[in-house]
Design an enzyme around this catalytic site. Structure first.
Site, mmCIF file in Angstrom:
data_model
loop_
_atom_site.group_PDB
_atom_site.id
_atom_site.type_symbol
_atom_site.label_atom_id
_atom_site.label_comp_id
_atom_site.label_asym_id
_atom_site.label_seq_id
_atom_site.Cartn_x
_atom_site.Cartn_y
_atom_site.Cartn_z
ATOM 1 C CG ASN A 282 9.017 50.448 -50.343
ATOM 2 O OD1 ASN A 282 9.105 51.430 -51.075
ATOM 3 N ND2 ASN A 282 9.321 49.232 -50.751
ATOM 4 C CB CYS A 283 10.850 55.836 -50.162
ATOM 5 S SG CYS A 283 12.115 57.108 -50.063
#
Length: 120
Positions: free
Chosen positions: A12-13
């Site tokens: 999710n970065c």
């Protein structure tokens, strides 16, 4: 065993998302190592630190770093102590870490720099 580019990071970065999308757009086959699910590979940390320096690998700008207690932050004074912090708190590693097919190691995502790796 065929060598493949490996991307290490957290799904999710935003930077990891951009990097993975860019690799896919370039038609680069890669495997993804998820720090959250698979942890930080302790045997790889020394190579990463040697390639880019522990100071660059340790992300002191991120939310995870800011949330660490002051003693933990203060303990990261050299490669060994920084490795311990990164091992314990995977999100303190600047992302993505990429091990390219030719053995080079990069940290972070810059499309222009990455272009040089695939144009060889």
């Amino acid at each position: 065993m065929s060598k493949i580019t490996t991307v290490y990071g957290i799904p999710n970065c935003d930077t990891v998302k951009k990097a993975r999308a860019w690799l896919s757009e370039q038609g680069i086959t890669y495997q993804f190592h998820d720090f959250k699910k698979q942890g930080v590979p302790a045997e790889r940390l020394p190579d990463w630190m040697q390639a880019v320096g522990w100071e660059k690998l340790l992300n002191r700008q991120g939310t995870t770093w800011r949330k660490l207690d002051e003693d933990t932050k203060a303990s990261a004074v050299d490669a060994a102590s920084a490795a311990a912090v990164m091992q314990e708190h995977a999100s303190t590693i600047k992302r993505p870490v990429v091990e390219w097919i030719d053995g080079k190691i990069t940290v972070g995502f810059k499309a222009d720099e990455w272009q040089a790796f695939i144009n060889k």
